[in-house]
Scaffold this motif. Sequence first.
Motif, PDB file in Angstrom:
ATOM      1  N   MET A 178     -30.541  39.384  -5.406  1.00 46.96           N
ATOM      2  CA  MET A 178     -28.974  39.119  -6.202  1.00 46.96           C
ATOM      3  C   MET A 178     -29.654  38.625  -8.018  1.00 46.96           C
ATOM      4  SD  MET A 178     -27.079  36.054  -7.799  1.00 46.96           S
ATOM      5  CE  MET A 178     -27.768  34.894  -6.942  1.00 46.96           C
ATOM      6  N   SER A 226     -23.083  43.229  -5.209  1.00 41.48           N
ATOM      7  CA  SER A 226     -22.799  42.089  -5.487  1.00 41.48           C
ATOM      8  C   SER A 226     -22.677  41.496  -7.286  1.00 41.48           C
ATOM      9  CB  SER A 226     -24.717  41.430  -5.472  1.00 41.48           C
ATOM     10  OG  SER A 226     -25.617  40.125  -6.223  1.00 41.48           O
ATOM     11  N   ILE A 227     -24.005  42.832  -8.245  1.00 41.11           N
ATOM     12  CA  ILE A 227     -22.982  42.783  -9.481  1.00 41.11           C
ATOM     13  C   ILE A 227     -21.560  42.452  -9.693  1.00 41.11           C
ATOM     14  CG2 ILE A 227     -22.486  44.393 -11.585  1.00 41.11           C
ATOM     15  CD1 ILE A 227     -25.967  45.077 -10.402  1.00 41.11           C
ATOM     16  N   GLN A 258     -20.617  39.497  -9.345  1.00 39.95           N
ATOM     17  CA  GLN A 258     -20.874  38.522 -10.237  1.00 39.95           C
ATOM     18  C   GLN A 258     -19.623  38.582 -11.693  1.00 39.95           C
ATOM     19  OE1 GLN A 258     -22.992  36.239 -10.528  1.00 39.95           O
ATOM     20  NE2 GLN A 258     -23.628  36.429  -8.346  1.00 39.95           N
ATOM     21  N   TRP A 294     -28.514  41.093 -11.161  1.00 36.73           N
ATOM     22  CA  TRP A 294     -27.801  40.570 -11.841  1.00 36.73           C
ATOM     23  C   TRP A 294     -28.949  40.559 -13.653  1.00 36.73           C
ATOM     24  CZ3 TRP A 294     -22.954  39.738 -13.347  1.00 36.73           C
ATOM     25  CH2 TRP A 294     -22.807  39.305 -14.681  1.00 36.73           C
TER      26      TRP A 294
END
Length: 295
Positions: free
Chosen positions: A267, A221-222, A225, A271
């Motif tokens: 998420m 997820s990171i 992003q 982040w």
Amino acid sequence: IIMLGGIIVNIVLAMIIYTILFISQGKSFVDVNKMQYGIEADAAQTKFGLQKGDIPVGVNGVKYQALNEIGKEALLGGKTLDVKRQGKEVSLPITEDFRTEILKAKGTFFVPQIPSVVDSVLNNSAAQKAGLLKDDKVIAVDGFTTPLYSDLTNKLKEYKGKTTSLSIERKGEPIELMVNVSNDGTIGFTNSREYLKTLVSTEDYTVGEGIAKGIVEPFESIATQVRGIGTLFQVKDGRKQVAGPIGMVKQMPKQWDWLFFWSFTAMISAWLAFINLLPIPGLDGGHAVFAIYEM
């Protein structure tokens, strides 16, 4: 250890949430292998070579099963979009303008086409007066075949303010109805979304698989992003698409969805861990850098 404690807890929290979600819910996605009608194609899409009925299957020669993955990869680093068209595979170039349109669509660039099936009829509408009922399939307008909802809406616009015939299939029986089309090209019914449910596939995980996937997911997820931030500087007006807290709230579903809530929480937690780890003065990572230097 104290300075990095918040970052560690953020990552661990994300891992726990993702693990529970994968074990209890699995991972659901729109399966391109089930899209028999392909996607819609408006003016913004056809100018990039897409056609109505195309089925996206991959990006840069890599095949994906999930429609959202194709949209993500096309936006974040796509050079070519692979689509299946009339049984053949076609490769379309992904330009900067193409990626800009995908970004503006906010996850709705590829929309599956759906059949013309009545879900509900508005009171005192032309559809109600004509005798249209729930689950009726609209197969033609004035003799012109309209198997898909987009076909139906486009054809009705040609009969604004006029009376035309509708060919209906009701419980397997053909029926002809006469309907008055409004001046804006509608007759007053909502289309069923049930077909979209048939496009969804769910990947289930065992406890062990869920734990392994849950540990990896925050870092994926990171990474997504970070790639997304890079994309904002590569596409036209990309930075205008950045949203703050209010903008993020506006993107949330209008009806409460626990699955979305927990996915979004995981998420955001991952982040925040990454942002706070950056060696910027005032953030936890910045404090840690000064502490390490002093040590």
